[in-house]
Motif scaffolding. Structure first.
Motif, PDB file in Angstrom:
ATOM      1  N   LEU A   1      21.754  25.747 -46.871  1.00  0.00           N
ATOM      2  CA  LEU A   1      21.374  24.339 -47.045  1.00  0.00           C
ATOM      3  C   LEU A   1      22.425  23.610 -47.884  1.00  0.00           C
ATOM      4  O   LEU A   1      22.825  22.480 -47.554  1.00  0.00           O
ATOM      5  N   GLU A   2      22.904  24.272 -48.923  1.00  0.00           N
ATOM      6  CA  GLU A   2      23.905  23.644 -49.783  1.00  0.00           C
ATOM      7  C   GLU A   2      25.195  23.381 -48.987  1.00  0.00           C
ATOM      8  O   GLU A   2      25.777  22.292 -49.046  1.00  0.00           O
ATOM      9  N   LEU A   3      25.621  24.379 -48.210  1.00  0.00           N
ATOM     10  CA  LEU A   3      26.866  24.214 -47.441  1.00  0.00           C
ATOM     11  C   LEU A   3      26.683  23.168 -46.339  1.00  0.00           C
ATOM     12  O   LEU A   3      27.588  22.357 -46.091  1.00  0.00           O
ATOM     13  N   ALA A   4      25.514  23.165 -45.705  1.00  0.00           N
ATOM     14  CA  ALA A   4      25.250  22.165 -44.652  1.00  0.00           C
ATOM     15  C   ALA A   4      25.312  20.766 -45.266  1.00  0.00           C
ATOM     16  O   ALA A   4      25.871  19.828 -44.666  1.00  0.00           O
ATOM     17  N   THR A   5      24.735  20.606 -46.446  1.00  0.00           N
ATOM     18  CA  THR A   5      24.729  19.301 -47.113  1.00  0.00           C
ATOM     19  C   THR A   5      26.155  18.860 -47.433  1.00  0.00           C
ATOM     20  O   THR A   5      26.547  17.710 -47.160  1.00  0.00           O
ATOM     21  N   ARG A   6      26.938  19.784 -47.976  1.00  0.00           N
ATOM     22  CA  ARG A   6      28.321  19.415 -48.338  1.00  0.00           C
ATOM     23  C   ARG A   6      29.169  19.171 -47.083  1.00  0.00           C
ATOM     24  O   ARG A   6      29.973  18.239 -47.052  1.00  0.00           O
ATOM     25  N   LEU A   7      28.967  20.003 -46.070  1.00  0.00           N
ATOM     26  CA  LEU A   7      29.745  19.811 -44.833  1.00  0.00           C
ATOM     27  C   LEU A   7      29.438  18.462 -44.198  1.00  0.00           C
ATOM     28  O   LEU A   7      30.335  17.798 -43.665  1.00  0.00           O
TER      29      LEU A   7
ATOM     30  N   LEU B   1      18.341  20.641 -42.829  1.00  0.00           N
ATOM     31  CA  LEU B   1      18.819  19.343 -43.339  1.00  0.00           C
ATOM     32  C   LEU B   1      17.787  18.268 -43.002  1.00  0.00           C
ATOM     33  O   LEU B   1      17.443  18.105 -41.824  1.00  0.00           O
ATOM     34  N   PRO B   2      17.337  17.497 -43.980  1.00  0.00           N
ATOM     35  CA  PRO B   2      16.332  16.468 -43.680  1.00  0.00           C
ATOM     36  C   PRO B   2      16.790  15.486 -42.605  1.00  0.00           C
ATOM     37  O   PRO B   2      15.961  14.909 -41.897  1.00  0.00           O
ATOM     38  N   THR B   3      18.101  15.322 -42.447  1.00  0.00           N
ATOM     39  CA  THR B   3      18.618  14.389 -41.442  1.00  0.00           C
ATOM     40  C   THR B   3      18.768  15.023 -40.054  1.00  0.00           C
ATOM     41  O   THR B   3      19.101  14.350 -39.081  1.00  0.00           O
ATOM     42  N   ASP B   4      18.555  16.332 -39.956  1.00  0.00           N
ATOM     43  CA  ASP B   4      18.748  17.010 -38.672  1.00  0.00           C
ATOM     44  C   ASP B   4      17.651  16.569 -37.692  1.00  0.00           C
ATOM     45  O   ASP B   4      16.480  16.462 -38.078  1.00  0.00           O
ATOM     46  N   PRO B   5      17.997  16.324 -36.417  1.00  0.00           N
ATOM     47  CA  PRO B   5      16.977  15.863 -35.464  1.00  0.00           C
ATOM     48  C   PRO B   5      15.821  16.856 -35.267  1.00  0.00           C
ATOM     49  O   PRO B   5      14.754  16.472 -34.794  1.00  0.00           O
TER      50      PRO B   5
END
Ligand SMILES: Cc1ncc(COP(=O)(O)O)c(C=O)c1O
Length: 373
Positions: A258-264, A278-282
């Motif tokens: 989750l941390e890496l997905a957020t930073r990426l 990710l809260p923004t993921d569809p």
């Protein structure tokens, strides 16, 4: 097994599949190196292709997490093949169109030979799956999918399929039973590539099927006996040893994912991140309905070309450029370097399987590698 079923998953992975307690008895199951067993009264498995104590221990442990009864196989693909092999000739299967390339290739070959007919669907599009279902014998759902990270609305789809008398199998490899429990949602089969998170150390190839219906279990067990795609006792023992730490490994890997997905997703050279956590993921809202965690695999597309993505994956020093996933080591690769990958997967998509290293070291490695184009 009845005792461990009451335990929470983090305890069940440690406690399940242990030998009976006897004075000086073994704490851990042994590696049963026997092709044959004493069989004076036709009681027991009798022969190494039919069963042994090392398999039983792993199968019991996986059942403590997934429910049902479990069969271990020599690979995830052997497990999937066993399911397809018990289908009647010409059976119609509805399946994820962006699933694991091995499953996709197998389905294509089975279709070409006339063995089955497949309706491919976007599993995250519930209406599309529901439309495909009538006349289907088996709904085979991979969720989240590899490597597109699409999420199927499992409770809705499983319920709809069961209404139509259609069998349901779920490839649970990406989520694991710690994050979603297909049998509890009504599926007939939950499949794992044990190679991945369950064994967890990139040193074993194995698969499993957890099956809710006893009659279906027996049919597939017969298929394993006759197909002969059995796991070796040593691999089975290693997989059980790996399973003991699944809960703690997954917790760390998911947190880092989750941390890496957020930073990426904030990185200027990354155009898209796919991670259901990710809260923004569809797929986040669907996943949140029934998943208790979102796994440790994510995919992302870079702003550059396929060649740039290859450069990035070659430039890391901590992360290995290697296929597979679910191990303690973080791995990444551009999926389309394999010709079998689905054309619907972007050429510059990199799949990242997050291990248990320090997340700051992983991020430093990713940031530096992204600087190579
Ligand atoms: C989602 C998924 N299912 C099935 C398999 C096949 O498992 P195995 O490689 O253990 O045969 C894989 C392998 O990568 C996978 O990722």
């Amino acid at each position: 097994m009845s005792e461990t079923k009451k335990l929470r998953p983090a305890s069940a992975v440690v406690a399940a599949g242990r030998p009976e307690v006897t004075p000086d008895g073994e704490l851990n199951p042994s590696i049963s190196l026997n092709s044959t067993f004493h069989a004076p009264n036709q009681i027991g498995s009798g022969y190494g292709r039919f069963g042994n104590q090392t398999w039983s221990a792993l199968e019991e442990a996986i059942s403590a997490l997934e429910g049902g009864r479990t069969l271990a196989f020599s690979s995830g693909m052997a497990a999937i093949s066993a399911v397809f092999n018990v289908l009647p000739h010409g059976a119609v299967i509805t399946a994820s169109k962006n699933g694991y390339s091995g499953t996709m290739t197998l389905l294509r070959k089975l279709t070409e030979s006339g063995r089955v007919d497949v309706r491919y669907v976007d599993v995250s599009n519930t209406a599309e799956v529901l439309e495909a279902l009538p006349g289907t014998v088996l709904l085979w759902l991979e969720s989240p999918t590899n490597p597109a990270l699409e999420v199927a609305d499992l409770p809705t789809l499983i319920a709809a399929a069961k209404q139509l008398n259609c069998g349901v199998g779920v490839d649970n490899t990406f989520a694991t039973a710690l994050n979603q429990q297909p049998l509890d949602m009504g599926a007939d089969i939950s499949m794992n590539s044990v190679t991945k998170f369950i064994a967890g150390h990139s040193d074993v190839v194995m698969g499993s099927l957890s099956i809710s219906d006893p009659a279906l279990f027996t049919r597939i067990e017969d298929q394993r006996k006759l197909g002969g795609a059995i796991a070796g006792p040593f691999e089975t023992w290693l997989a059980l040893r790996g399973l003991r730490t699944l809960a703690i490994r997954l917790r760390q890997s998911q947190e880092s994912a989750l941390e890496l997905a957020t930073r990426l997703s904030k990185h200027p050279k990354v155009s898209k991140v796919r991670y259901p956590g990710l809260p923004t993921d569809p797929h986040h809202q669907t996943a949140k309905k029934f998943m208790t965690g979102f796994g440790a695999v994510l995919s992302f597309e870079i702003t550059g070309t396929a060649a740039d993505a290859d450069k990035v994956c070659s430039a890391s020093t901590l992360i290995s450029q290697a296929t597979s996933l679910g191990g303690v080591e973080t791995l990444w690769e551009r999926r389309h370097r394999w010709s079998a990958e689905s054309p619907s997967i972007p050429e510059n998509l990199i799949r990242l399987s997050v291990g248990i290293e320090d997340v700051e070291d992983l991020w430093a490695d990713i940031e530096s590698a992204l600087g190579y184009y």
